[in-house]
Design a protein around this motif. Structure first.
Motif, PDB file in Angstrom:
ATOM      1  N   PRO B  84     -14.629  32.101 -28.290  1.00 38.05           N
ATOM      2  CA  PRO B  84     -14.204  33.369 -28.894  1.00 38.05           C
ATOM      3  C   PRO B  84     -14.574  33.486 -30.364  1.00 38.05           C
ATOM      4  N   PHE B  85     -14.518  32.381 -31.118  1.00 34.11           N
ATOM      5  CA  PHE B  85     -14.790  32.474 -32.550  1.00 34.11           C
ATOM      6  C   PHE B  85     -16.247  32.827 -32.821  1.00 34.11           C
ATOM      7  N   ILE B  87     -18.181  34.470 -30.845  1.00 34.50           N
ATOM      8  CA  ILE B  87     -18.381  35.857 -30.423  1.00 34.50           C
ATOM      9  C   ILE B  87     -17.780  36.825 -31.435  1.00 34.50           C
ATOM     10  N   PHE B  88     -16.585  36.495 -31.962  1.00 34.75           N
ATOM     11  CA  PHE B  88     -15.972  37.380 -32.957  1.00 34.75           C
ATOM     12  C   PHE B  88     -16.938  37.588 -34.121  1.00 34.75           C
ATOM     13  N   VAL B  91     -20.110  39.536 -32.884  1.00 33.62           N
ATOM     14  CA  VAL B  91     -19.898  40.933 -32.523  1.00 33.62           C
ATOM     15  C   VAL B  91     -19.533  41.768 -33.758  1.00 33.62           C
ATOM     16  N   PHE B  92     -18.800  41.170 -34.703  1.00 33.36           N
ATOM     17  CA  PHE B  92     -18.552  41.916 -35.949  1.00 33.36           C
ATOM     18  C   PHE B  92     -19.863  42.118 -36.712  1.00 33.36           C
ATOM     19  N   ILE B  95     -21.359  45.336 -35.726  1.00 33.05           N
ATOM     20  CA  ILE B  95     -20.830  46.515 -36.428  1.00 33.05           C
ATOM     21  C   ILE B  95     -21.560  46.654 -37.767  1.00 33.05           C
ATOM     22  N   TYR B  98     -25.033  47.973 -37.228  1.00 34.97           N
ATOM     23  CA  TYR B  98     -25.081  49.413 -36.990  1.00 34.97           C
ATOM     24  C   TYR B  98     -24.968  50.186 -38.307  1.00 34.97           C
ATOM     25  N   HIS B  99     -23.983  49.811 -39.133  1.00 33.09           N
ATOM     26  CA  HIS B  99     -23.757  50.601 -40.342  1.00 33.09           C
ATOM     27  C   HIS B  99     -24.863  50.404 -41.387  1.00 33.09           C
ATOM     28  N   ILE B 284     -24.625  47.709 -29.540  1.00 35.17           N
ATOM     29  CA  ILE B 284     -23.776  47.410 -28.384  1.00 35.17           C
ATOM     30  C   ILE B 284     -24.510  46.502 -27.391  1.00 35.17           C
ATOM     31  N   GLY B 287     -24.689  43.016 -28.736  1.00 31.89           N
ATOM     32  CA  GLY B 287     -23.366  42.377 -28.637  1.00 31.89           C
ATOM     33  C   GLY B 287     -23.095  41.937 -27.209  1.00 31.89           C
ATOM     34  N   LEU B 288     -23.443  42.800 -26.263  1.00 32.72           N
ATOM     35  CA  LEU B 288     -23.211  42.482 -24.856  1.00 32.72           C
ATOM     36  C   LEU B 288     -24.057  41.285 -24.427  1.00 32.72           C
TER      37      LEU B 288
END
Lengths: 60, 485
Positions: B84-85, B87-88, B91-92, B95, B98-99, B284, B287-288
């Motif tokens: 999870p770490f 991926i966190f 995945v952030f 974001i 994208y910006h 997205i 990330g996927l």
């Protein structure tokens, strides 16, 4: 209206995925602590949340 | 047949396929694909790439040898929470991608296609020079692990029959020649195939661990949990996942798509009218793929902890698994998958550094009247120089792959205030970026020795980032108050 909902539901998923990873829950599910299942699933809910939060983003 | 036979066979097949691709690509679009031709450089005259190719080229650039060898090794050593770490953070990063990408596309639209990526947020020649020098220095460890990761894997999978130095040297040679032969668009299209290959080989490896070594995912988790429950604790088996460390690690990983050169130049590939829509889908989709790819390699690291409990280092896990438990032909295919992963990252890094150097330093500072040919030669020479240093660095360093990656991420993280402020606050003081990069980088070297936030588990890179950001803001306000004549 629609945009409002998807962004906030998305961020709800993002924040809860991260928070749930940190909260220890002392429940045993079929001989394993429930946290193990949460840890395995949380990245999937996170990416789902990000998809929702960007869903109605203005792209024009 | 032994694994070294299959490794050599499949690498030979892979090289032939790459060669064919170069020939086809050059024949088809001979006018605008050669390295550094102005048209290719800015891609102004080339056709836009399709969305699946764009998603895979971004993803393959992110997935490196680190993903194929380092992530299972880290899972093996520190346990399930790595998943999870990682991926966190990743995945952030999407974001951020994208910006920042959105802003780059908007600013570029305003100034036109002739502008180089660095000119979007840097205003002085000095700041460009410092940006490129700093990027080149800090990308070196990352480039080196692509080469050494591949070398280590081949050596451990063939039990030393193909030595580390031969494997890494030939890997680098393939990457080097390839990045010279193809332009950025060619690299992007080959990334599509390399990304597919690496994701499939990671998934097959995960399948072997889950269903051949164990009787499915449930059996794997039960067995590993019984064997070593510490691998399933929130702090990790060795207690490294403190809150500070997790936030630092997440930030370091998340900054990659925003600060590393291979991404900054990649945004220019998005040429379609639906650029922003594409960018959203890239973020997205990437990330996927990150989630699916890492999930498929997850069983390898965890299962390995129960099957090979006494390995010297986690980095050796995949090689051992290939050698001892899997059919030799698959070992050969997986090795090519790791080479594809290393290659898709390394060629993009080399190419983007060559691009930045030839355009912004050579032509922008030293030889303003340079011909296209001279510019091309300067870029190629720079690629050669960086590749050689990375090779020497890779063969001489014995650090764990993850440690080298985090050093590299921490270094390029110091460019974050410059990129963000340069894009969002174009009227900020022109020398603020130089001051910010220099102070962040100097502080990083100091903090690697004495980190003021060490007791909170905060990475020295984050402490240095705080100083770099403050330096940017303060120098801007001081300069605006007392305008320099």
């Amino acid at each position: 209206m629609k945009k409002f909902y998807t962004i906030y539901i998305g961020w709800f998923f993002i924040i809860s995925s991260v928070l749930l990873t940190y909260i220890p829950i002392n429940i045993i599910v079929s001989n394993l602590p429930i946290n193990i299942f949460i840890w395995i699933l949380s990245p999937f809910t996170l990416i789902f949340g990000i998809w929702l939060s960007l869903l109605n983003e203005k792209t024009k | 047949m032994k694994i070294e036979f299959y490794t050599q066979l499949f690498i030979a097949v892979y090289i032939v396929l790459l060669g064919l691709m170069v020939i086809i690509f050059k024949k088809k679009k001979s006018n605008n694909t050669v390295f550094s031709k102005t048209s290719e450089f800015y891609l102004s005259s080339s056709k836009p790439l399709k969305l699946p190719v764009l998603i895979l080229t971004f993803a393959a650039t992110l997935f490196s040898a680190f993903f194929m060898v380092g992530v299972p090794g880290f899972l093996y050593t520190h346990g399930l929470l790595t998943w999870p770490f990682a991926i966190f953070g990743g995945v952030f990063g999407m974001i951020g991608l994208y910006h920042v990408g959105k802003k780059i596309l908007q600013v570029r639209k305003k100034f036109g296609d002739h502008i180089s990526p660095l000119e979007l947020f840097l205003k002085t020649p000095l700041s460009k020079l410092i940006f490129i020098v700093s990027t080149s220095i800090f990308i070196l460890p990352y480039l080196a692990i692509q080469i050494s990761g591949f070398g280590k894997l081949v050596e451990s999978a063939t039990q030393g029959n193909i030595p580390f130095i031969i494997a890494s040297g030939s890997g680098l040679l393939i990457i080097f020649i390839y990045s010279l032969l193809l332009g950025i668009k060619g690299i992007a299209i080959s990334d599509f195939f390399q990304g597919t290959l690496l994701l499939i080989s990671a998934a097959v490896l995960g399948y072997f661990m889950t269903y051949i070594e164990f009787n499915g995912p449930r059996d794997l988790i039960d067995t590993v949990y019984k064997y070593n429950p510490n691998l399933f604790t929130i702090k990790g088996a060795k207690g490294i996942f403190t809150l500070g460390a997790v936030i630092s690690g997440g930030l370091l990983f998340a900054s990659v798509p925003v600060t590393q050169p291979q991404f900054l130049t990649r945004y220019l590939l998005i040429k379609d009218e639906k650029g922003l829509q594409y960018l959203k889908n890239i973020a997205i989709g990437m990330g996927l793929l990150l989630v699916i790819g890492t999930f498929s390699i997850l069983p390898v690291g965890l299962g390995g902890a129960a099957i090979f409990p006494s390995l010297e280092s986690g980095d050796l896990l995949v090689g051992h698994f290939l050698n001892e438990s899997l059919p030799a032909w698959f070992g050969g295919i997986f090795t090519v998958g790791v080479l594809a992963a290393a290659m898709s990252t390394a060629d993009s890094i080399l190419f983007s550094l060559g691009q930045m150097f030839s355009r912004d330093i050579y032509r922008g500072i030293f030889n303003k009247k340079a011909t296209e040919k001279a510019e091309l030669l300067a870029g190629k020479s720079f690629i050669f120089l960086i590749a050689t240093i990375a090779f020497l660095f890779g063969i001489s360093s014995s650090n764990l792959i993850v440690n080298l990656s985090s050093l590299s991420y921490a270094g390029t993280l110091q460019l974050l205030p410059t990129v963000i402020a340069g894009l969002w606050f174009p009227n900020s003081w022109k020398h603020a970026s130089t001051i910010s990069i220099l102070s962040g980088t100097i502080c990083l070297f100091v903090f690697l020795k004495i980190n003021p936030l060490n007791s909170y588990g905060i990475h020295p890179g984050i402490s240095a980032l705080i100083i770099g950001t403050l330096a940017y803001v303060l120098s801007h306000f001081i300069a605006k108050k007392r305008p320099i004549k």
